[in-house]
Design a protein around this motif. Structure first.
Motif: not given
Length: 239
Positions: A173-179
């Motif tokens: 459930g770790q979310l990583v977004f493109n800044w």
């Protein structure tokens, strides 16, 4: 006295003056950027616009026009996107270095002793730090809000620079977004956040996934299309 028009064929005109020998024209979204030598008169700029009007008309008429990729110049007057709006860069000297959004401008403060390539490098560094910091702050806020609405509990939020992805959700459930998504309008950023949160329940793009997404973003199809059309411009290497 000849003045520079504010708009040309529905495009907002912005003039970027810098140390250069020739003029260059770019259509960026709904902006028409005119890059000219810093000492070129308004009369000459207006004459260039008049001469290039047929070219501009042809570009505006192109179906599904996607703005051309180009590197933004790190000079006062340059335009940078943030949450769907464009803000002009204002470079000033001082000792409280960094970038802040104030008075409708992105103000970059650098030390008076920093000149030439060192000056440009500092501005680039401060802008990128500002974008990443604002992206993490806003994405965390949106994740917290929509996680409660959907009924999920992500384990964390972070940002990085993906080449072609807007986000990811792992099994924990770790979310990583493109800044870079922080350059897009609020509704598009919301779509990306909701999309990744839905993956906590459905780690695929099944029918159930799209139904869940549709319940929390009824315009997701339009937002998805917008992102597909404009992703090239958002991912342009401007920093």
């Amino acid at each position: 006295m000849t003045t520079i028009p504010e708009e040309v064929l529905g495009l907002r005109v912005e003039v970027v003056r810098s140390i250069r020998r020739t003029a260059a024209l770019h259509i960026v979204g709904t902006d028409f950027q005119v890059r000219v030598p810093k000492d070129l008169s308004d009369e000459r700029v207006a004459a260039i616009l008049m001469k290039k009007r047929p070219w501009i008309c042809g570009k505006v008429a192109e179906p599904n026009r996607v703005p051309p990729r180009h590197n933004r110049e790190l000079v006062s007057g340059e335009s940078f996107p943030y949450l769907g709006r464009h803000y002009r860069l204002k470079i000033q000297e001082g000792h409280q270095v960094g970038v802040c959004l104030s008075g409708g401008y992105l103000k970059a403060t650098i030390r008076p002793s920093e000149q030439g390539e060192q000056r440009e490098g500092r501005i680039q560094q401060y802008l990128q730090n500002w974008y990443r910091s604002r992206a993490l702050e806003r994405l965390q806020e949106k994740t917290d809000r929509y996680a409660k609405q959907i009924g999920v509990s992500p384990t964390g939020v972070s940002v990085r620079n993906f080449r072609s992805r807007w986000g990811s959700c792992d099994k924990q459930g770790q979310l990583v977004f493109n800044w870079n998504i922080i350059k897009a309008p609020h509704s598009i950023v919301d779509y990306v956040v909701i999309h990744e949160l839905c993956h906590i329940l459905y780690p695929n793009h099944s029918k159930d996934f799209w139904q869940l997404l549709g319940r929390h973003d009824q315009q997701f199809a339009a937002h998805k299309d917008w992102l597909r059309t404009n992703s090239r411009n958002l991912l342009t290497n401007t920093l």
